[in-house]
Write a protein that holds these residues in place. Structure first.
Motif, PDB file in Angstrom:
ATOM      1  N   GLY A   1       0.811  -1.214   0.000  1.00 24.21           N
ATOM      2  CA  GLY A   1       0.000   0.000   0.000  1.00 24.21           C
ATOM      3  C   GLY A   1       0.838   1.254   0.000  1.00 24.21           C
ATOM      4  N   GLY A   2       0.158   2.377  -0.239  1.00 25.07           N
ATOM      5  CA  GLY A   2       0.802   3.685  -0.252  1.00 25.07           C
ATOM      6  C   GLY A   2      -0.016   4.700   0.506  1.00 25.07           C
ATOM      7  N   ASP A   3       0.031   5.951   0.063  1.00 25.42           N
ATOM      8  CA  ASP A   3      -0.574   7.044   0.815  1.00 25.42           C
ATOM      9  C   ASP A   3      -2.005   6.751   1.258  1.00 25.42           C
ATOM     10  OD1 ASP A   3       1.708   8.480   0.419  1.00 25.42           O
ATOM     11  OD2 ASP A   3       0.862   9.887  -1.015  1.00 25.42           O
ATOM     12  N   SER A   4      -2.818   6.298   0.331  1.00 28.55           N
ATOM     13  CA  SER A   4      -4.259   6.226   0.610  1.00 28.55           C
ATOM     14  C   SER A   4      -4.844   4.891   0.191  1.00 28.55           C
ATOM     15  CB  SER A   4      -4.984   7.379  -0.109  1.00 28.55           C
ATOM     16  OG  SER A   4      -6.313   7.506   0.337  1.00 28.55           O
ATOM     17  N   GLY A   5      -4.243   3.810   0.687  1.00 29.72           N
ATOM     18  CA  GLY A   5      -4.837   2.505   0.455  1.00 29.72           C
ATOM     19  C   GLY A   5      -3.906   1.535  -0.239  1.00 29.72           C
ATOM     20  N   HIS A   6      -4.508   0.448  -0.743  1.00 26.53           N
ATOM     21  CA  HIS A   6      -3.689  -0.627  -1.298  1.00 26.53           C
ATOM     22  C   HIS A   6      -3.284  -0.351  -2.745  1.00 26.53           C
ATOM     23  CE1 HIS A   6      -7.738  -2.947  -2.163  1.00 26.53           C
ATOM     24  NE2 HIS A   6      -7.599  -1.915  -2.964  1.00 26.53           N
ATOM     25  N   VAL A   7      -2.202  -1.031  -3.156  1.00 28.19           N
ATOM     26  CA  VAL A   7      -1.671  -0.879  -4.506  1.00 28.19           C
ATOM     27  C   VAL A   7      -2.454  -1.767  -5.471  1.00 28.19           C
ATOM     28  CG1 VAL A   7       0.644  -0.278  -3.722  1.00 28.19           C
ATOM     29  CG2 VAL A   7       0.049  -2.685  -4.106  1.00 28.19           C
ATOM     30  N   GLU A   8      -2.306  -1.467  -6.750  1.00 29.38           N
ATOM     31  CA  GLU A   8      -2.943  -2.302  -7.776  1.00 29.38           C
ATOM     32  C   GLU A   8      -2.339  -3.699  -7.782  1.00 29.38           C
ATOM     33  OE1 GLU A   8      -3.597  -2.286 -12.653  1.00 29.38           O
ATOM     34  OE2 GLU A   8      -2.300  -0.792 -11.679  1.00 29.38           O
ATOM     35  N   HIS A   9      -0.997  -3.769  -7.807  1.00 30.74           N
ATOM     36  CA  HIS A   9      -0.290  -5.058  -7.841  1.00 30.74           C
ATOM     37  C   HIS A   9       0.694  -5.110  -6.680  1.00 30.74           C
ATOM     38  CE1 HIS A   9      -1.909  -5.634 -11.848  1.00 30.74           C
ATOM     39  NE2 HIS A   9      -1.312  -4.539 -12.279  1.00 30.74           N
ATOM     40  N   GLU A  10       0.497  -6.041  -5.757  1.00 28.14           N
ATOM     41  CA  GLU A  10       1.494  -6.238  -4.708  1.00 28.14           C
ATOM     42  C   GLU A  10       2.771  -6.788  -5.323  1.00 28.14           C
ATOM     43  OE1 GLU A  10      -1.668  -7.287  -1.073  1.00 28.14           O
ATOM     44  OE2 GLU A  10      -0.352  -8.850  -1.895  1.00 28.14           O
ATOM     45  N   GLN A  11       3.900  -6.468  -4.686  1.00 29.02           N
ATOM     46  CA  GLN A  11       5.173  -6.976  -5.207  1.00 29.02           C
ATOM     47  C   GLN A  11       6.186  -7.136  -4.079  1.00 29.02           C
ATOM     48  OE1 GLN A  11       7.434  -4.102  -7.650  1.00 29.02           O
ATOM     49  NE2 GLN A  11       5.861  -2.589  -7.183  1.00 29.02           N
ATOM     50  N   PHE A  12       7.048  -8.136  -4.227  1.00 32.43           N
ATOM     51  CA  PHE A  12       8.162  -8.294  -3.300  1.00 32.43           C
ATOM     52  C   PHE A  12       9.217  -7.253  -3.642  1.00 32.43           C
ATOM     53  CE2 PHE A  12       6.424 -12.715  -3.482  1.00 32.43           C
ATOM     54  CZ  PHE A  12       5.939 -12.742  -2.184  1.00 32.43           C
ATOM     55  N   VAL A  13       9.781  -6.626  -2.614  1.00 30.18           N
ATOM     56  CA  VAL A  13      10.728  -5.527  -2.841  1.00 30.18           C
ATOM     57  C   VAL A  13      11.927  -5.682  -1.905  1.00 30.18           C
ATOM     58  CG1 VAL A  13       8.995  -3.872  -3.668  1.00 30.18           C
ATOM     59  CG2 VAL A  13       9.472  -4.032  -1.204  1.00 30.18           C
TER      60      VAL A  13
ATOM     61  N   VAL B   1      -1.798   3.448  -7.227  1.00 29.75           N
ATOM     62  CA  VAL B   1      -2.208   3.566  -5.828  1.00 29.75           C
ATOM     63  C   VAL B   1      -2.674   5.000  -5.630  1.00 29.75           C
ATOM     64  CG1 VAL B   1       0.143   4.156  -5.034  1.00 29.75           C
ATOM     65  CG2 VAL B   1      -1.516   3.184  -3.422  1.00 29.75           C
ATOM     66  N   TRP B   2      -3.696   5.200  -4.832  1.00 32.91           N
ATOM     67  CA  TRP B   2      -4.177   6.554  -4.565  1.00 32.91           C
ATOM     68  C   TRP B   2      -3.136   7.317  -3.747  1.00 32.91           C
ATOM     69  CZ3 TRP B   2      -7.706   8.585  -7.402  1.00 32.91           C
ATOM     70  CH2 TRP B   2      -8.762   7.817  -7.903  1.00 32.91           C
ATOM     71  N   LYS B   3      -2.857   8.553  -4.159  1.00 30.42           N
ATOM     72  CA  LYS B   3      -1.785   9.345  -3.563  1.00 30.42           C
ATOM     73  C   LYS B   3      -2.296  10.730  -3.183  1.00 30.42           C
ATOM     74  CE  LYS B   3       2.242   8.632  -3.950  1.00 30.42           C
ATOM     75  NZ  LYS B   3       3.182   8.239  -2.872  1.00 30.42           N
ATOM     76  N   ASP B   4      -1.583  11.353  -2.229  1.00 35.46           N
ATOM     77  CA  ASP B   4      -1.740  12.784  -1.990  1.00 35.46           C
ATOM     78  C   ASP B   4      -0.405  13.501  -2.106  1.00 35.46           C
ATOM     79  OD1 ASP B   4      -0.451  12.874   0.751  1.00 35.46           O
ATOM     80  OD2 ASP B   4      -2.139  11.574   1.215  1.00 35.46           O
ATOM     81  N   THR B   5       0.700  12.736  -2.176  1.00 31.74           N
ATOM     82  CA  THR B   5       2.044  13.296  -2.323  1.00 31.74           C
ATOM     83  C   THR B   5       2.806  12.462  -3.349  1.00 31.74           C
ATOM     84  OG1 THR B   5       2.046  13.943   0.012  1.00 31.74           O
ATOM     85  CG2 THR B   5       4.156  13.970  -1.128  1.00 31.74           C
ATOM     86  N   VAL B   6       3.545  13.154  -4.225  1.00 27.10           N
ATOM     87  CA  VAL B   6       4.360  12.443  -5.205  1.00 27.10           C
ATOM     88  C   VAL B   6       5.747  13.077  -5.228  1.00 27.10           C
ATOM     89  CG1 VAL B   6       3.534  13.887  -7.127  1.00 27.10           C
ATOM     90  CG2 VAL B   6       4.536  11.633  -7.598  1.00 27.10           C
ATOM     91  N   LEU B   7       6.780  12.231  -5.283  1.00 26.22           N
ATOM     92  CA  LEU B   7       8.161  12.698  -5.370  1.00 26.22           C
ATOM     93  C   LEU B   7       8.512  12.909  -6.835  1.00 26.22           C
ATOM     94  CD1 LEU B   7      10.956  13.244  -4.107  1.00 26.22           C
ATOM     95  CD2 LEU B   7      11.411  10.789  -4.331  1.00 26.22           C
ATOM     96  N   ILE B   8       8.935  14.146  -7.156  1.00 25.13           N
ATOM     97  CA  ILE B   8       9.414  14.456  -8.507  1.00 25.13           C
ATOM     98  C   ILE B   8      10.913  14.664  -8.420  1.00 25.13           C
ATOM     99  CG2 ILE B   8       9.077  15.890 -10.548  1.00 25.13           C
ATOM    100  CD1 ILE B   8       6.626  16.745  -8.210  1.00 25.13           C
ATOM    101  N   ARG B   9      11.676  13.771  -8.991  1.00 20.14           N
ATOM    102  CA  ARG B   9      13.131  13.838  -8.891  1.00 20.14           C
ATOM    103  C   ARG B   9      13.683  14.919  -9.818  1.00 20.14           C
ATOM    104  NH1 ARG B   9      15.017   7.699  -7.660  1.00 20.14           N
ATOM    105  NH2 ARG B   9      13.085   6.985  -6.717  1.00 20.14           N
ATOM    106  N   THR B  10      14.926  15.264  -9.605  1.00 22.70           N
ATOM    107  CA  THR B  10      15.555  16.311 -10.401  1.00 22.70           C
ATOM    108  C   THR B  10      15.462  15.998 -11.887  1.00 22.70           C
ATOM    109  OG1 THR B  10      17.099  16.709  -8.592  1.00 22.70           O
ATOM    110  CG2 THR B  10      17.680  17.606 -10.740  1.00 22.70           C
ATOM    111  N   GLY B  11      14.931  16.951 -12.655  1.00 17.21           N
ATOM    112  CA  GLY B  11      14.828  16.792 -14.093  1.00 17.21           C
ATOM    113  C   GLY B  11      13.682  15.917 -14.556  1.00 17.21           C
ATOM    114  N   GLU B  12      12.883  15.402 -13.644  1.00 15.72           N
ATOM    115  CA  GLU B  12      11.840  14.437 -13.990  1.00 15.72           C
ATOM    116  C   GLU B  12      10.536  15.148 -14.356  1.00 15.72           C
ATOM    117  OE1 GLU B  12      10.652  10.116 -12.174  1.00 15.72           O
ATOM    118  OE2 GLU B  12      10.482  11.807 -10.794  1.00 15.72           O
ATOM    119  N   THR B  13       9.766  14.502 -15.239  1.00 19.28           N
ATOM    120  CA  THR B  13       8.409  14.925 -15.576  1.00 19.28           C
ATOM    121  C   THR B  13       7.443  13.855 -15.102  1.00 19.28           C
ATOM    122  OG1 THR B  13       9.121  16.177 -17.529  1.00 19.28           O
ATOM    123  CG2 THR B  13       6.810  15.510 -17.433  1.00 19.28           C
TER     124      THR B  13
END
Length: 561
Positions: free
Chosen positions: A237-249, A514-526
Motif C-alpha cells: 500500500g501507499g498514501d491512501s490505500g492498497h496498490v494495484e499489484h502487490e510486489q516483493f521488494v 495507488v491513490w496518492k496525496d504526495t508524489v516525489l518528482i526527482r531532479t529533471g523528472e516529468t
C-alpha cells in the motif's frame, strides 16, 4: 543574539515525553489533543521539544472507514497553531491551514470534525511554521481500518512507525529564528535519526510472523530508503490505500509526508537491523530481534500470494484515455538563488562540489546548481592531475588541457577533504544529504526563492489561480526543471480536494496504481498525475519540504460543487 529572537530551548520544569499511545476511536467519539513542550532524551542530549499529548510521535489514532470523530485541540505551545489532517478528504473548514481557519493562539482551542472516507495511513502535523513545529516533534499517525475485511491480506500484527531526523547543536535542537525560516535551499537535514520518535528503537518478532509496517516520513526534507536485510518485504500500500499489484521488494523510498505500507515475513531467527540506505552511507534505524519461538498462527501462505486488487485494476481501465491526452495544467518547479556578491575579486564555486570553480557565472556540471560568488583566493593556480604545474594566472594545463584551479582548493582535496555529494545520475535525482551545510544554513526566503510556476498562465506561487468543479478529472504535468539555480527533488502534496493517481514518469507508464496525496518528482523528472476532484472548498498544494513550503512554494485552488 538575544534568546527572544529564537524559539525557546530551556528545559527546566518541563515534563518528560512519554510513550506514544494507540487510541481506538469509534464513530461519534470525541478526542482531546494538547500541544505543549516536553523534554526528551536523544542519545546523550536532553532537549526541549513539542508534543501532542506529551508524546513524540503523538497518539496513533485508529478509526474505521466511514466514521466521524471530533478532535478538540488545545494549544499550549510556543506559537499560534493549526493541525492539518494530512491526506484526509474532510470538510474544508477543518483542513487546518491559515486559509481555512483562524490560527489557534497560545492558550486557545479549536474543535475539528474529522471524517475518514478512505482506508490507509494518514498523519497530522502543524501548518503554521511547519519547519519549526514538525522538527520539534509535532506529528502523529491516523490508521483507517477498511470496511471491507478482505481489503488487506491477513497479518499477525500491525506497527506504525514514523521516520524522522533532527538537527542538534551543543546539546540542544539547533536554534530556530522566530522571524524567518532558515536552511531554505536544501531544507533542514538532521544529524540524528528518529524512528517512532526514538534514537535506539528496539522491536521484537516471532519466527514465521507476518507484520504489517505503516511507514510515514515526517522529516522536514530527508528522503528515506528503507531496507530490512534478513527478512522478506512485500509492498502492499501507499498514501491512501492498497496498490494495484502487490510486489516483493528489496527497499522502499519515502519522500517527506509520503506513506508506504509493507508486509514483512520474519522467516529467520536472529538480530536484524532496519536500515536507511543512501548512495554513500547506511544508517541503522531500528533493531529487530526475531526469537526462536514460532508464531502460533502461520500466515506464510498468504504472504506468498501477490494480490492484484480489482478496484485499482478498474481504475487503470478508467484512466487509460488520459495517458495520451494533453495535460490540463502544467506546473514547473524552479529556484532562484541570490547570495550577494563579496567585495573585491571573485570566483564562482559550487557549494555542493567545491572542486567546481569558474571565473564567470555558470552552473555546476555535476548537479546543475548555480555557482555562488566567493572571494577569490589570493593564491596560485595548479592542475589537480599535474600538481607540478603552477602559475599565477588562471588557464589550462599544458599537460592535459584541464582547467587550472586555485591551489588552495586542490590542496584541501589532497588533504583528505571528503565530499559526500553525488551527481544526480548516481543519486537518482535525490539529494540524500546536506552537501552544502554552511551555505544552506544562511539561505532564507530573502536569498532563496523556490517557485511553483503555472506554465500556461505564467503565474507563480500564490498568484496561481486554478478553479475546479467536483467531479473533474484534471491531468496535471509536473516539471522539475533543470534550468533553475538549484535543481532538486520536490515532494508535491495536494490537500483534501481529492486524491490522485500517478499516470507516468518521464513517459513511462506507472506499473502499479495507488491513490496518492504526495508524489516525489526527482531532479529533471516529468510526472503526470490525474487528480480526482471530489471535495469542495479552498485547498492548498505545495512542496512538502517544510523549508520550501515556508519559503513560498505553495498556492491554493478553489473547488465548487
Amino acid at each position: 543574539m538575544s534568546t527572544s529572537e529564537h524559539f525557546p530551548t530551556e528545559i527546566e520544569g518541563l515534563p518528560e515525553a512519554r510513550r506514544t499511545e494507540i487510541v481506538e476511536l469509534s464513530n461519534g467519539d470525541q478526542f482531546d489533543l494538547h500541544i505543549a513542550p516536553v523534554t526528551k532524551r536523544l542519545g546523550s542530549a536532553k532537549v526541549r521539544m513539542l508534543a501532542y499529548n506529551g508524546s513524540i510521535p503523538g497518539p496513533t489514532l485508529k478509526v474505521k472507514e466511514g466514521s466521524e470523530i471530533v478532535v478538540n485541540v488545545e494549544n499550549q505551545g510556543d506559537l499560534e497553531a493549526t493541525v492539518h489532517w494530512h491526506g484526509l478528504r474532510l470538510d474544508n473548514r477543518y483542513d487546518g491551514t491559515h486559509e481555512t481557519q483562524t490560527p489557534i493562539p497560545v492558550g486557545g482551542s479549536f474543535s475539528a470534525r474529522c471524517t475518514f472516507p478512505d482506508p490507509g495511513a494518514y498523519w497530522y502535523h502543524p501548518h503554521i511554521r511547519e519547519d519549526y513545529g514538525q522538527e520539534m516533534g509535532l506529528y502523529g499517525n491516523v490508521l483507517v481500518e477498511p470496511a471491507d475485511t478482505d481489503y488487506w491480506a491477513p497479518v499477525n500484527r500491525e506497527i506504525a512507525l514514523t521516520l524522522d531526523d533532527i538537527l542538534l547543536e551543543d546539546g540542544k535542537v539547533a536554534p530556530f529564528s522566530r522571524a524567518e525560516t532558515t536552511h531554505s535551499a536544501m531544507g533542514r537535514f538532521g544529524d540524528v535519526l528518529l524512528v517512532g520518535g526514538e534514537t535506539d528503537l528496539s522491536l521484537t518478532a516471532r519466527l514465521g510472523e507476518v507484520v504489517r509496517f505503516y511507514f510515514t516520513n515526517t522529516a522536514n526534507t530527508r528522503v528515506f530508503k528503507v531496507v530490512l536485510p534478513g527478512a522478506r518485504m512485500k509492498l502492499v500500500g501507499g498514501d491512501s490505500g492498497h496498490v494495484e499489484h502487490e510486489q516483493f521488494v528489496e527497499d522502499v523510498i519515502l519522500a517527506p509526508s509520503e506513506r508506504v505500507i509493507v508486509d514483512v515475513l520474519f522467516d529467520q531467527a536472529g538480530d536484524l537491523t532496519l536500515e536507511h540506505h543512501t548512495p554513500g552511507r547506511v544508517y541503522p534505524l531500528a533493531r529487530i530481534s526475531v526469537g526462536d519461538d514460532r508464531v502460533e498462527t502461520s500466515l506464510g501462505e498468504h504472504f506468498e500470494v501477490l494480490r492484484t486488487n480489482d478496484d485499482m485494476a478498474a481504475e487503470r481501465e478508467r484512466v487509460a484515455p488520459y495517458l495520451e491526452a494533453e495535460p490540463d495544467k502544467t506546473l514547473a518547479f524552479i529556484a532562484e538563488m541570490d547570495m550577494g556578491m563579496p567585495e573585491g575579486d571573485v570566483i564562482y564555486a559550487c557549494p555542493m562540489h567545491p572542486e567546481v570553480v569558474s571565473a564567470e557565472p555558470d552552473h555546476c556540471p555535476h548537479c546543475g546548481m548555480k555557482l555562488v560568488a566567493v572571494e577569490a583566493p589570493d593564491t596560485t593556480y595548479t592542475c589537480p592531475m599535474h600538481p607540478e604545474v603552477i602559475t599565477d594566472d588562471p588557464g589550462h594545463c599544458p599537460e592535459c588541457g584541464m582547467k587550472l584551479l586555485p591551489a588552495q582548493l586542490v590542496a584541501e582535496a589532497a588533504d583528505g577533504h571528503e565530499h559526500d555529494g553525488h551527481d544526480h545520475a548516481e543519486a537518482g535525482g535525490i539529494e540524500w544529504e546536506d552537501d552544502m551545510v554552511e551555505v544552506n544554513r544562511l539561505t532564507t526566503p530573502a536569498n532563496m526563492r523556490w517557485k511553483l510556476i503555472d506554465r500556461d498562465a505564467d503565474a507563480e506561487n500564490a498568484a496561481i489561480d486554478w478553479r475546479f468543479t467536483v467531479g473533474d478529472q484534471v491531468k496535471i504535468r509536473l516539471l522539475n526543471e533543470m534550468a533553475g539555480d538549484h535543481p532538486m527533488h520536490h515532494p508535491f502534496h495536494v490537500h483534501g480536494a481529492g486524491r490522485f493517481l500517478v499516470l507516468s514518469r518521464d513517459d513511462t507508464v506507472e506499473e502499479s496504481l495507488v491513490w496518492k496525496d504526495t508524489v516525489l518528482i526527482r531532479t529533471g523528472e516529468t510526472v503526470d498525475i490525474l487528480l480526482d476532484v471530489s471535495n469542495p472548498g479552498l485547498w492548498m498544494a505545495h512542496c512538502h519540504i517544510a523549508e520550501h513550503h515556508e519559503s513560498g512554494m505553495m498556492f491554493s485552488f478553489e473547488v465548487t460543487e
